[in-house]
Write an enzyme that holds these catalytic residues in place. Structure first.
Site, short mmCIF file in Angstrom:
data_model
loop_
_atom_site.label_atom_id
_atom_site.label_comp_id
_atom_site.label_asym_id
_atom_site.label_seq_id
_atom_site.Cartn_x
_atom_site.Cartn_y
_atom_site.Cartn_z
N GLY A 179 0.80 -1.19 0.10
CA GLY A 179 0.01 0.04 -0.11
C GLY A 179 1.00 1.32 -0.06
N GLN A 188 3.38 9.94 0.65
CA GLN A 188 4.78 9.10 0.98
C GLN A 188 5.40 9.36 0.06
OE1 GLN A 188 2.44 5.41 2.21
NE2 GLN A 188 4.44 5.21 2.91
N CYS A 211 5.90 -0.17 7.31
CA CYS A 211 5.37 0.97 6.53
C CYS A 211 6.78 1.29 5.50
CB CYS A 211 5.02 2.13 7.04
SG CYS A 211 4.69 3.61 6.49
N LEU A 212 6.40 1.78 4.29
CA LEU A 212 7.60 2.03 3.22
C LEU A 212 8.26 3.41 3.93
CD1 LEU A 212 5.87 1.13 0.06
CD2 LEU A 212 7.81 -0.07 1.36
N HIS A 240 -4.50 1.89 7.72
CA HIS A 240 -3.06 2.20 7.73
C HIS A 240 -3.02 3.54 6.71
CE1 HIS A 240 1.42 1.55 8.05
NE2 HIS A 240 1.32 2.04 6.81
N GLU A 241 -3.38 3.03 5.75
CA GLU A 241 -3.22 4.20 4.37
C GLU A 241 -3.90 5.36 4.65
OE1 GLU A 241 -0.38 3.77 2.50
OE2 GLU A 241 0.06 1.72 3.21
N HIS A 280 -2.23 7.68 6.82
CA HIS A 280 -1.44 8.73 6.26
C HIS A 280 -2.03 10.01 5.78
CE1 HIS A 280 2.59 6.52 5.83
NE2 HIS A 280 1.97 5.49 5.40
#
Length: 167
Positions: free
Chosen positions: A46, A51, A94-95, A136-137, A140
């Protein structure tokens, strides 16, 4: 399509609240295509536009398991309509917080509404990994990282580790 740089903590853009998108057009589809390519290359499941430095309410996701054909999904202006009272823990990563994983407790099921890649309004329910990932996304989009759900000590340690690796 192009690979974009994924911002990592403590980059200040990651704390910005993303703005709604007027509608789905070719420019936005190009952004979503770039985001998917970037996410696959990372690799991740995701990615929110913020991000990659674009604070717009856009998310891409692909929950296909290894060996399955890609199943890219696009979420424009997503909103959660309902959350279950039942919660479930899940080890998240997370990225934007590379190589850090910890358990986060979230609602086990959610109902959401969003625009898809074609700009069509979609409503659906999510559970399991899908529910975890969309929440989660969507965090962000509000400037919240999964480490913000952890204790202050764990959060500070995670940021310190990411900084150290980047140095």
């Amino acid at each position: 399509m192009a690979l974009r740089e994924i911002l990592t903590v403590p980059h200040p853009v990651l704390k910005q609240v993303s703005t709604p998108v007027e509608g789905v057009d070719d420019d936005l589809r190009a952004l979503m295509d770039d985001m998917l390519e970037t996410m696959y290359a990372a690799p991740g499941i995701g990615l929110a536009a913020v991000q990659v430095g674009v604070p717009k309410r856009v998310i891409v996701m692909d929950l296909a398991r290894e060996g399955e054909d890609p199943q890219p999904r696009h979420y424009v202006n997503p909103e959660i309509l309902w959350r279950s009272e039942e919660t479930a823990p899940y080890e998240e990563g997370c990225l934007s917080v590379p190589e850090i994983y910890d358990e986060v407790e979230r609602p086990a099921r959610v109902s959401l509404r969003y625009l898809n890649y074609q700009g069509e309004l979609v409503e659906e329910e999510a559970d399991g990994l899908f529910a975890v990932c969309i929440q989660h996304e969507m965090d962000h989009l509000e400037g919240v990282l999964f480490i913000d759900h952890l204790s202050r000590l764990k959060r500070e340690q995670a940021i310190k580790k990411v900084r150290k690796r980047a140095a």
